[in-house]
Scaffold this motif. Structure first.
Motif, PDB file in Angstrom:
ATOM      1  N   GLY A  89       0.800  -1.217   0.000  1.00  0.00           N
ATOM      2  CA  GLY A  89       0.000   0.000   0.000  1.00  0.00           C
ATOM      3  C   GLY A  89       0.834   1.268   0.000  1.00  0.00           C
ATOM      4  N   PRO A  90       0.262   2.381  -0.466  1.00  0.00           N
ATOM      5  CA  PRO A  90       1.014   3.647  -0.505  1.00  0.00           C
ATOM      6  C   PRO A  90       1.370   4.182   0.878  1.00  0.00           C
ATOM      7  CG  PRO A  90      -1.290   3.981  -1.109  1.00  0.00           C
ATOM      8  CD  PRO A  90      -1.075   2.511  -1.067  1.00  0.00           C
ATOM      9  N   LYS A  91       0.458   4.086   1.852  1.00  0.00           N
ATOM     10  CA  LYS A  91       0.744   4.623   3.185  1.00  0.00           C
ATOM     11  C   LYS A  91       1.868   3.838   3.846  1.00  0.00           C
ATOM     12  CE  LYS A  91      -2.909   7.253   2.649  1.00  0.00           C
ATOM     13  NZ  LYS A  91      -3.361   6.759   1.336  1.00  0.00           N
ATOM     14  N   THR A  92       1.860   2.524   3.671  1.00  0.00           N
ATOM     15  CA  THR A  92       2.909   1.683   4.234  1.00  0.00           C
ATOM     16  C   THR A  92       4.276   2.089   3.711  1.00  0.00           C
ATOM     17  OG1 THR A  92       1.341  -0.143   4.369  1.00  0.00           O
ATOM     18  CG2 THR A  92       3.676  -0.709   4.500  1.00  0.00           C
ATOM     19  N   ASN A  93       4.302   2.654   2.510  1.00  0.00           N
ATOM     20  CA  ASN A  93       5.558   3.077   1.890  1.00  0.00           C
ATOM     21  C   ASN A  93       5.789   4.583   1.999  1.00  0.00           C
ATOM     22  OD1 ASN A  93       6.858   0.608   0.535  1.00  0.00           O
ATOM     23  ND2 ASN A  93       4.691   0.409   0.011  1.00  0.00           N
ATOM     24  N   ASP A  94       5.098   5.211   2.960  1.00  0.00           N
ATOM     25  CA  ASP A  94       5.334   6.617   3.293  1.00  0.00           C
ATOM     26  C   ASP A  94       4.989   7.571   2.151  1.00  0.00           C
ATOM     27  OD1 ASP A  94       6.166   8.503   5.287  1.00  0.00           O
ATOM     28  OD2 ASP A  94       8.026   8.819   4.182  1.00  0.00           O
ATOM     29  N   LEU A  95       3.993   7.189   1.343  1.00  0.00           N
ATOM     30  CA  LEU A  95       3.509   8.088   0.296  1.00  0.00           C
ATOM     31  C   LEU A  95       2.222   8.744   0.783  1.00  0.00           C
ATOM     32  CD1 LEU A  95       3.802   9.131  -2.670  1.00  0.00           C
ATOM     33  CD2 LEU A  95       2.187   7.327  -3.298  1.00  0.00           C
ATOM     34  N   TRP A  96       2.248  10.051   0.920  1.00  0.00           N
ATOM     35  CA  TRP A  96       1.082  10.780   1.443  1.00  0.00           C
ATOM     36  C   TRP A  96       0.427  11.641   0.380  1.00  0.00           C
ATOM     37  CZ3 TRP A  96      -0.427   8.491   5.518  1.00  0.00           C
ATOM     38  CH2 TRP A  96       0.515   7.801   6.287  1.00  0.00           C
ATOM     39  N   LYS A  97       0.678  11.315  -0.875  1.00  0.00           N
ATOM     40  CA  LYS A  97      -0.081  11.920  -1.959  1.00  0.00           C
ATOM     41  C   LYS A  97      -1.410  11.175  -2.066  1.00  0.00           C
ATOM     42  CE  LYS A  97       4.144  13.205  -4.389  1.00  0.00           C
ATOM     43  NZ  LYS A  97       4.922  13.171  -5.648  1.00  0.00           N
ATOM     44  N   PRO A  98      -2.494  11.868  -2.414  1.00  0.00           N
ATOM     45  CA  PRO A  98      -3.803  11.205  -2.434  1.00  0.00           C
ATOM     46  C   PRO A  98      -3.886  10.138  -3.511  1.00  0.00           C
ATOM     47  CG  PRO A  98      -3.935  13.416  -3.369  1.00  0.00           C
ATOM     48  CD  PRO A  98      -2.577  13.293  -2.765  1.00  0.00           C
ATOM     49  N   VAL A  99      -4.509   9.013  -3.156  1.00  0.00           N
ATOM     50  CA  VAL A  99      -4.714   7.897  -4.069  1.00  0.00           C
ATOM     51  C   VAL A  99      -6.205   7.622  -4.173  1.00  0.00           C
ATOM     52  CG1 VAL A  99      -4.268   5.451  -4.521  1.00  0.00           C
ATOM     53  CG2 VAL A  99      -2.468   6.886  -3.510  1.00  0.00           C
ATOM     54  N   VAL A 100      -6.724   7.648  -5.377  1.00  0.00           N
ATOM     55  CA  VAL A 100      -8.130   7.352  -5.641  1.00  0.00           C
ATOM     56  C   VAL A 100      -8.187   6.008  -6.362  1.00  0.00           C
ATOM     57  CG1 VAL A 100     -10.266   8.103  -6.752  1.00  0.00           C
ATOM     58  CG2 VAL A 100      -8.664   9.810  -5.828  1.00  0.00           C
ATOM     59  N   ALA A 101      -8.969   5.066  -5.845  1.00  0.00           N
ATOM     60  CA  ALA A 101      -9.091   3.745  -6.468  1.00  0.00           C
ATOM     61  C   ALA A 101     -10.253   3.748  -7.453  1.00  0.00           C
ATOM     62  CB  ALA A 101      -9.303   2.672  -5.412  1.00  0.00           C
ATOM     63  N   ALA A 102     -10.028   3.159  -8.623  1.00  0.00           N
ATOM     64  CA  ALA A 102     -11.068   3.004  -9.641  1.00  0.00           C
ATOM     65  C   ALA A 102     -11.295   1.513  -9.836  1.00  0.00           C
ATOM     66  CB  ALA A 102     -10.641   3.657 -10.955  1.00  0.00           C
ATOM     67  N   VAL A 103     -12.479   1.035  -9.462  1.00  0.00           N
ATOM     68  CA  VAL A 103     -12.751  -0.401  -9.426  1.00  0.00           C
ATOM     69  C   VAL A 103     -13.733  -0.791 -10.514  1.00  0.00           C
ATOM     70  CG1 VAL A 103     -13.663  -2.315  -8.055  1.00  0.00           C
ATOM     71  CG2 VAL A 103     -12.287  -0.523  -6.958  1.00  0.00           C
ATOM     72  N   ARG A 104     -13.343  -1.804 -11.282  1.00  0.00           N
ATOM     73  CA  ARG A 104     -14.234  -2.455 -12.241  1.00  0.00           C
ATOM     74  C   ARG A 104     -14.121  -3.960 -12.015  1.00  0.00           C
ATOM     75  NH1 ARG A 104     -14.333  -1.997 -18.918  1.00  0.00           N
ATOM     76  NH2 ARG A 104     -16.420  -2.886 -19.142  1.00  0.00           N
ATOM     77  N   GLY A 105     -15.241  -4.643 -11.955  1.00  0.00           N
ATOM     78  CA  GLY A 105     -15.215  -6.084 -11.731  1.00  0.00           C
ATOM     79  C   GLY A 105     -14.948  -6.428 -10.280  1.00  0.00           C
ATOM     80  N   MET A 106     -14.335  -7.582 -10.045  1.00  0.00           N
ATOM     81  CA  MET A 106     -14.162  -8.093  -8.691  1.00  0.00           C
ATOM     82  C   MET A 106     -13.051  -7.366  -7.934  1.00  0.00           C
ATOM     83  SD  MET A 106     -14.439 -12.230  -9.194  1.00  0.00           S
ATOM     84  CE  MET A 106     -13.321 -12.258 -10.614  1.00  0.00           C
ATOM     85  N   ALA A 107     -13.310  -7.165  -6.647  1.00  0.00           N
ATOM     86  CA  ALA A 107     -12.294  -6.712  -5.703  1.00  0.00           C
ATOM     87  C   ALA A 107     -12.488  -7.557  -4.460  1.00  0.00           C
ATOM     88  CB  ALA A 107     -12.453  -5.230  -5.388  1.00  0.00           C
ATOM     89  N   CYS A 108     -11.519  -8.399  -4.160  1.00  0.00           N
ATOM     90  CA  CYS A 108     -11.731  -9.327  -3.056  1.00  0.00           C
ATOM     91  C   CYS A 108     -10.427  -9.642  -2.337  1.00  0.00           C
ATOM     92  CB  CYS A 108     -12.376 -10.619  -3.551  1.00  0.00           C
ATOM     93  SG  CYS A 108     -11.391 -11.576  -4.722  1.00  0.00           S
TER      94      CYS A 108
END
Length: 258
Positions: A89-108
């Motif tokens: 993940g971005p936070k785990t890697n010290d990235l504090w720029k905003p991340v927006v997720a775009a989901v199509r299909g399955m996310a599990c």
């Protein structure tokens, strides 16, 4: 990069990161772990990128968690747990720029490590969310903790406990707050980029400080819950061979969508 695609628009300051293993439903393997870690950490130094959109290639899945062919050796001690997805993940890697997720299909399953470290989720109406852990004799620990911060307790408990028997539709996910915006099929990426473009147009210092403040709001509770996860997994997970047997026996089972 072999498992990711990356593009950046210098005019808008928006980068698009695409999980690029559509033939494996964008499941995470060792190479993708390494490439995500390297990319998030590199983006800390790229001032031209002020916001990020994270999506998956193809129309079948955003991400289906860890690739079942990715064998992760585990320490014999119940006090230790080697979970490679904790590093993606971005936070785990010290990235504090905003991340927006775009989901199509399955996310599990392991997809929730990524969704849980995104600022918000945009999905099209084909999206479906579920967690297979309990079905296959595994404890849903880190995934449950991350989603408990995004969904009402009863909803996240139902999703995690029902396993593969039930999927949350995009519309239901929008109703309960997991998804912030719904689009027509195929439109999630465009909608997410539109949001990211607005955010990237604001002064970066204020935006990143807000991202950090939002994450800090749940940081103490998340750290305490994560500290218990290795023990719960060590105690509750079935042996790998029994998990595999359950997987083979249930993979053709049906499910309902709500």
């Amino acid at each position: 990069m072999n498992t990711l695609r990356f593009s950046a628009d210098k005019d808008t300051g928006v980068a698009v990161v695409t999980l690029n293993r559509p033939e494996r439903l964008n499941a995470v393997d060792a190479e993708m772990v390494a490439e995500l870690v390297a990319l998030w950490r590199e983006l800390r130094f790229d001032d031209a990128v002020r916001a990020v959109v994270l999506t998956g290639a193809g129309d079948r899945a955003f991400c289906t968690g860890i690739d079942r062919d990715f064998v992760v050796p585990q320490p014999s001690s119940p006090y230790m747990q080697d979970d490679p997805l904790l590093r993606i993940g971005p936070k785990t890697n010290d990235l504090w720029k905003p991340v927006v997720a775009a989901v199509r299909g399955m996310a599990c399953g392991g997809a929730f490590y990524l969704l849980g470290e995104s600022e918000f989720v945009v999905a099209d109406t084909t999206a479906a969310f579920f967690d297979p852990h309990t079905t296959y004799g595994m404890v849903s620990a880190y995934e449950s903790v991350l989603m408990a911060a995004r969904m009402p307790y009863g909803e996240v408990a139902r999703m995690m406990l029902m396993g593969t028997a039930e999927r949350i539709s995009a519309r239901r996910a929008h109703e309960i707050g997991l998804v912030s915006e719904l689009s027509e099929p195929g439109g999630a990426l465009e909608a997410a980029v539109r949001c990211a473009t607005v955010i990237a147009g604001y002064p970066a210092e204020g935006v990143q400080g807000t991202v950090r403040a939002l994450w800090a709001a749940g940081e103490a509770g998340r750290a305490q819950a994560f500290a218990q996860a290795p023990h719960l997994i060590a105690l509750g997970n079935l042996p790998a061979e029994r998990q595999a047997a359950l997987f083979e026996g249930r993979r053709r089972g049906g499910f309902r969508t709500r």
